[in-house]
Design an enzyme around this catalytic site. Structure first.
Site, PDB file in Angstrom:
ATOM      1  N   GLU A  32       0.866  -1.194   0.000  1.00 10.97           N
ATOM      2  CA  GLU A  32       0.000   0.000   0.000  1.00 10.97           C
ATOM      3  C   GLU A  32       0.896   1.236   0.000  1.00 10.97           C
ATOM      4  OE1 GLU A  32      -3.309   1.135  -0.146  1.00 10.97           O
ATOM      5  OE2 GLU A  32      -2.192   3.021   0.024  1.00 10.97           O
ATOM      6  N   ARG A  33       0.601   2.168  -0.934  1.00  8.41           N
ATOM      7  CA  ARG A  33       1.492   3.332  -1.036  1.00  8.41           C
ATOM      8  C   ARG A  33       1.338   4.318   0.114  1.00  8.41           C
ATOM      9  NH1 ARG A  33      -1.239   6.826  -5.976  1.00  8.41           N
ATOM     10  NH2 ARG A  33      -3.292   5.925  -5.706  1.00  8.41           N
ATOM     11  N   GLY A  38      -7.125   1.166   4.022  1.00 14.45           N
ATOM     12  CA  GLY A  38      -8.473   1.731   3.897  1.00 14.45           C
ATOM     13  C   GLY A  38      -8.728   2.444   2.585  1.00 14.45           C
ATOM     14  N   GLY A  39      -7.642   2.848   1.906  1.00 16.10           N
ATOM     15  CA  GLY A  39      -7.792   3.419   0.570  1.00 16.10           C
ATOM     16  C   GLY A  39      -8.598   4.700   0.530  1.00 16.10           C
ATOM     17  N   LYS A  50     -19.419  10.585   4.794  1.00 15.54           N
ATOM     18  CA  LYS A  50     -20.596  10.251   5.611  1.00 15.54           C
ATOM     19  C   LYS A  50     -20.549  10.971   6.962  1.00 15.54           C
ATOM     20  CE  LYS A  50     -21.722   8.758   2.246  1.00 15.54           C
ATOM     21  NZ  LYS A  50     -20.737   8.654   1.351  1.00 15.54           N
ATOM     22  N   GLY A 180     -23.180  14.068 -10.494  1.00 17.91           N
ATOM     23  CA  GLY A 180     -23.177  12.646 -10.120  1.00 17.91           C
ATOM     24  C   GLY A 180     -23.198  12.531  -8.603  1.00 17.91           C
ATOM     25  N   ILE A 182     -20.785  12.043  -6.283  1.00 26.50           N
ATOM     26  CA  ILE A 182     -19.825  12.828  -5.495  1.00 26.50           C
ATOM     27  C   ILE A 182     -20.254  14.288  -5.455  1.00 26.50           C
ATOM     28  CG2 ILE A 182     -17.459  13.735  -5.402  1.00 26.50           C
ATOM     29  CD1 ILE A 182     -16.429  11.068  -6.275  1.00 26.50           C
ATOM     30  N   ARG A 267     -14.413   9.168 -12.184  1.00 29.53           N
ATOM     31  CA  ARG A 267     -13.104   8.674 -11.769  1.00 29.53           C
ATOM     32  C   ARG A 267     -12.551   7.776 -12.857  1.00 29.53           C
ATOM     33  NH1 ARG A 267     -11.892   9.507  -6.527  1.00 29.53           N
ATOM     34  NH2 ARG A 267     -10.425   7.783  -6.521  1.00 29.53           N
ATOM     35  N   HIS A 439     -45.149  -1.467  11.500  1.00 33.19           N
ATOM     36  CA  HIS A 439     -45.824  -0.197  11.234  1.00 33.19           C
ATOM     37  C   HIS A 439     -45.696   0.694  12.456  1.00 33.19           C
ATOM     38  CE1 HIS A 439     -48.863   2.600   9.753  1.00 33.19           C
ATOM     39  NE2 HIS A 439     -49.393   2.581  10.968  1.00 33.19           N
TER      40      HIS A 439
END
Ligand code: NAD
Length: 465
Positions: A32-33, A38-39, A50, A180, A182, A267, A439
């Site tokens: 992972e760079r 988590g990216g 969120k 869109g 984002i 993207r 309900h």
């Protein structure tokens, strides 16, 4: 260094693939760079947005509740604290992932991975470089925001989604290019924080992939709340002036100066950024890597998952694909069999849909029935002060089987899960109508939409057939 399974990229797809492979007995290394797992999703995408959307919802609800006779003063917004809260949520998840990797004996190597051959990769971190030899690899390198080269990209007032999430001030006038998901989610955040929002969208509808009737309630609300929504319009140029970014539009829209501009026009996949050609992997000109139903690329021992293998670019698709790749590597007979990937725009109101859209049903000449239940007839929706929602179901005219569904309204993103399960289980309209829903709930609108098709609805007049 040697590893059985190398996972390139530590986003939701990558870490899920790695953890599943480890749980199935493989020795796994993630490259992972960035220093954390988590990216984009966890660090500069889904999760931080969120957190900010929650803040936006509280601000909006505090305003809306005045019609209940409850009034609050205008909110005092401490941007630093809001930002710190957003970062804290991501950090908590980063820490959790690091712990899960450790518990599973998954090695995490930080650095930029570039293939050297079909069985080796160089990982560069600053001046240092190490080579890792692997038996199998899973490419999960994700995507990046599309940049428009003619725009003044070095100007800090021109933002992409990562910049927008940094919350570096609240611009008085904000233009969002791209209607869109984002663009619309960030519009929701900045509108609540006090910006005057304009949106410019090339197509004739916002959220172009979704049916118009589902988008309508959102469109009606943001038309009231925002300064301007320009459809079927494109940006012809942006000039950086001292006083702001001067934007010119197609059509008869006048040039306008904005304090900041957010570019959210899609993207593009990162397939060209890992020297995949040195491993013999085919990457198309856009950067996508083609895979089969088992996530295998054209190179026998190398798999790919997530944004880099195709649309939709959604974390939950990547996770599902990651697990398939890991299982196939572990010798399981796994393959992609999911019938749908749900889409959710976490706007206000939320828009969610899954399965066949009505536009697709029409284009494919499918004989369908449609049941739509307006939330203006939902006691629960009215009691929370909202009446604009809609739930709709499309079913096969002959068999009654659910083909697609969507809802727009509060919590639609949570409600869509029932529709996905119904589709996956091969449910028919009467299965839904005969399922007792609590309900009063927003969830019961799904049963009401089914009852609109089978004619058993009592909360409205049944449609004439
Ligand atoms: P998108 O493709 O969803 O929307 C981009 C919009 O910009 C489109 O409507 C397009 O017509 C418009 N556009 C393109 N070029 C334009 C131009 N020059 N001028 C005006 N409009 C233009 O892309 P996005 O919103 O940037 O999101 C990127 C990806 O991330 C998508 O795959 C999306 O699904 C995913 N994402 C998902 C979520 C979620 O699940 N809630 C949240 C954020 C992002």
């Amino acid at each position: 260094m040697k590893t059985e399974v190398l996972v390139l990229g530590g986003g939701p797809g990558g870490y899920s693939a790695a953890f599943r492979a480890a749980d199935l007995g493989k020795q796994v290394t993630i490259v992972e760079r960035y220093p954390v797992l988590g990216g984009v999703c966890l660090n500069v995408g889904c999760i931080p947005s969120k957190t900010l959307l929650h803040a936006a919802q509280v601000i909006n609800e505090a305003k809306e509740v005045s019609s209940y006779g409850i009034s609050f003063d205008a909110p005092k917004i401490d941007l630093k604290k809001l930002k710190a809260t957003k970062d804290k949520v991501s950090k908590q998840l980063n820490t959790g992932l690091a712990g899960l990797a450790k518990q599973r004996n998954v090695t995490v190597v930080n650095g930029l991975g570039e293939f050297l051959s079909p069985t080796s990769i160089a990982v560069k971190n600053g001046e240092s470089s190490e080579t890792i030899e692997f038996e199998k690899a899973i490419i999960a390198v994700g995507s990046q925001a599309v940049k428009i080269p003619s725009f003044p990209n070095g100007d800090p007032r021109l933002m992409d989604s990562t910049d927008a999430l940094e919350l570096d001030g609240v611009p008085e006038k904000l233009l969002i290019i791209g209607g869109g998901i984002i663009g619309l989610e960030m519009a929701t955040v900045y509108n609540a924080l006090g910006s005057k929002i304009s949106i410019v969208e090339m197509q004739s509808q916002i959220i172009a992939g979704c049916d118009k009737d589902l988008v309508r309630p959102l469109m009606a609300k943001i038309k009231k709340d925002y300064e301007k929504i320009m459809l079927s319009t494109s940006v012809e140029g942006i000039e950086a002036l001292d006083e702001g970014l001067k934007v010119s539009f197609s059509g008869d829209n006048e040039d306008e100066v904005f304090d900041k501009v957010l570019v959210a026009v899609g993207r593009r996949p990162n397939g060209h950024l890992c020297a995949a050609d040195k491993a013999g992997i085919n990457v198309d000109e856009r950067g996508f890597i083609a895979v089969d139903k088992q996530q295998r690329t054209n190179v026998e021992n190398i798999y790919a998952i997530g944004d880099v293998v195709g649309n939709p670019m959604l974390a939950h698709k990547a996770v599902h694909e990651g697990k398939i790749a890991a299982e196939v590597i572990a010798g399981h007979k796994a393959q992609w069999q999911a019938l749908t990937i749900p889409s959710v725009a976490y706007t206000d109101p939320e828009v969610a849909w899954m399965g066949l859209t009505e536009n697709e049903a029409k284009a494919q000449g499918i004989d369908y029935e449609k049941g739509a239940f307006p939330w203006a007839a939902s006691g629960r929706s009215l009691s929370i002060g909202r009446k604009e929602g809609i739930t709709k179901i499309l079913s096969d005219k002959e068999t009654g089987r659910i083909l697609g569904a969507g809802m727009t309204g509060t919590n639609a993103g949570e409600l869509i899960a029932e529709a996905v399960l119904a589709l996956e289980m091969g449910a028919c309209v009467d299965d839904i109508a005969l399922t007792v829903h609590a309900h009063p709930t927003l969830a019961e609108t799904f049963a009401f939409a089914a009852e609109m098709i089978d004619g058993s609805i009592t909360d409205l007049m049944p449609p004439k057939r």
